[in-house]
Design a protein around this motif. Structure first.
Motif, short mmCIF file in Angstrom:
data_model
loop_
_atom_site.label_atom_id
_atom_site.label_comp_id
_atom_site.label_asym_id
_atom_site.label_seq_id
_atom_site.Cartn_x
_atom_site.Cartn_y
_atom_site.Cartn_z
N LEU A 1 -39.72 3.18 -2.52
CA LEU A 1 -39.07 4.15 -3.39
C LEU A 1 -40.04 5.28 -3.72
N ALA A 2 -39.59 6.51 -3.60
CA ALA A 2 -40.43 7.67 -3.88
C ALA A 2 -40.93 7.60 -5.32
N GLY A 3 -42.19 7.91 -5.53
CA GLY A 3 -42.76 7.90 -6.86
C GLY A 3 -43.94 6.97 -6.95
N ALA A 4 -43.89 5.87 -6.25
CA ALA A 4 -45.03 4.96 -6.25
C ALA A 4 -46.12 5.55 -5.36
N GLN B 1 -29.27 7.81 -1.66
CA GLN B 1 -30.52 7.16 -1.34
C GLN B 1 -30.24 5.72 -0.93
N VAL C 1 -29.03 2.84 -3.21
CA VAL C 1 -29.77 2.80 -4.46
C VAL C 1 -29.18 3.78 -5.47
N ASP C 2 -28.82 4.97 -4.97
CA ASP C 2 -28.30 6.01 -5.86
C ASP C 2 -27.37 6.91 -5.07
N PHE D 1 -39.71 14.61 5.31
CA PHE D 1 -38.43 15.27 5.55
C PHE D 1 -38.26 15.64 7.03
N TYR E 1 -30.21 14.90 1.35
CA TYR E 1 -30.20 15.98 0.39
C TYR E 1 -29.31 17.11 0.89
N TYR F 1 -33.10 9.06 2.47
CA TYR F 1 -32.45 9.98 1.52
C TYR F 1 -31.70 11.07 2.28
N GLU G 1 -44.76 8.86 -0.45
CA GLU G 1 -44.27 10.21 -0.33
C GLU G 1 -43.07 10.24 0.61
N GLN G 2 -42.22 11.26 0.40
CA GLN G 2 -41.07 11.45 1.25
C GLN G 2 -41.46 12.33 2.44
#
Lengths: 117, 113
Positions: free
Chosen positions: A98-101, A48, A55-56, A108, A35, A33, A105-106
């Protein structure tokens, strides 16, 4: 284990110039990612990648920003030409999936602080 | 797209318990709740993640009521080094609509001696 690496840590350029940032994610992390974090605000996702596919990128200003992750490992983010409002910290993060599962965790990196004069 | 609302800032003293609440009224069934901590000049760092009820790790606890429309991050016995910005994120494991990757303004916690 080694963390997310970013370079340079600081960059000062004049408006209308070009700049590139580099990120090397944690080994084995498929998702990467980028940011943008403006002073006093939370990080805003620009793009991402999942391996080397996007992805995005819905919040990436595509007229001036571009990013690539050619071999599914490290990545570069470019701004061309830069504007005054691009002054910010650019953060790179990576995660296994993918973050969320669970356990995704991400992580940085330290970020690159860009100042556009 | 789930949106989160947090207090802009909070003050506390060393040794106290700090509770930061995040509202996420539009949370979806598959959404997880994740909290990150950010120190000045550093990238955010994962603190804790949960789906419902209570989750605890070595750093914090996360309380999620049955309706899941809010969550509370609890930091036990804070120290000066806990002074940071805390972000609440809501999203699902499939990253639908990029929910997981929308950071709000965060809560700026100041711990005083």
């Amino acid at each position: 284990e080694a963390g997310v690496a970013q370079s340079p840590r600081y960059k000062i350029i004049e408006k209308r110039q070009s700049v590139a940032f580099w990120c090397n994610p944690i080994s084995g992390h498929a998702t990467l990612y980028w940011y943008q974090q403006i002073l006093g605000q939370g990080p805003k996702l620009l793009i991402q990648f999942q391996n080397n596919g996007v992805v995005d990128d819905s919040q990436l200003p595509k007229d001036r920003f571009s990013a690539e992750r050619l071999k599914g490992v490290d990545s570069t983010l470019k701004i061309q030409p830069a504007k005054l409002e691009d002054s910010a910290v650019y953060l790179c993060a990576s995660s296994l999936g993918l973050a969320g599962a669970a356990d995704n965790e991400q992580f940085f990196g330290p970020g690159t602080r860009l100042t556009v004069l | 797209l789930a949106k989160t609302t947090q207090p802009i800032s909070m003050d506390s003293y060393e040794g106290q318990e700090v509770n930061i609440t995040c509202s996420h009224n539009n949370i979806a069934t598959n959404d997880y709740i994740t909290w990150y901590q950010q120190f000045p000049s550093q990238g955010p760092r994962f603190i804790i993640q949960g789906y419902k009820t209570k989750v605890t790790n070595e750093v914090a606890s996360l309380f999620i009521p049955a309706d899941r429309k809010s969550s509370t991050l609890s930091l036990p016995r804070v120290s000066l080094s806990d002074t940071a910005v805390y972000y609440c994120l809501v999203g699902d494991q499939n990253n639908n609509a990029g929910n997981m990757l929308t950071f709000g303004g965060g809560t700026r916690l100041m711990v005083k001696p």
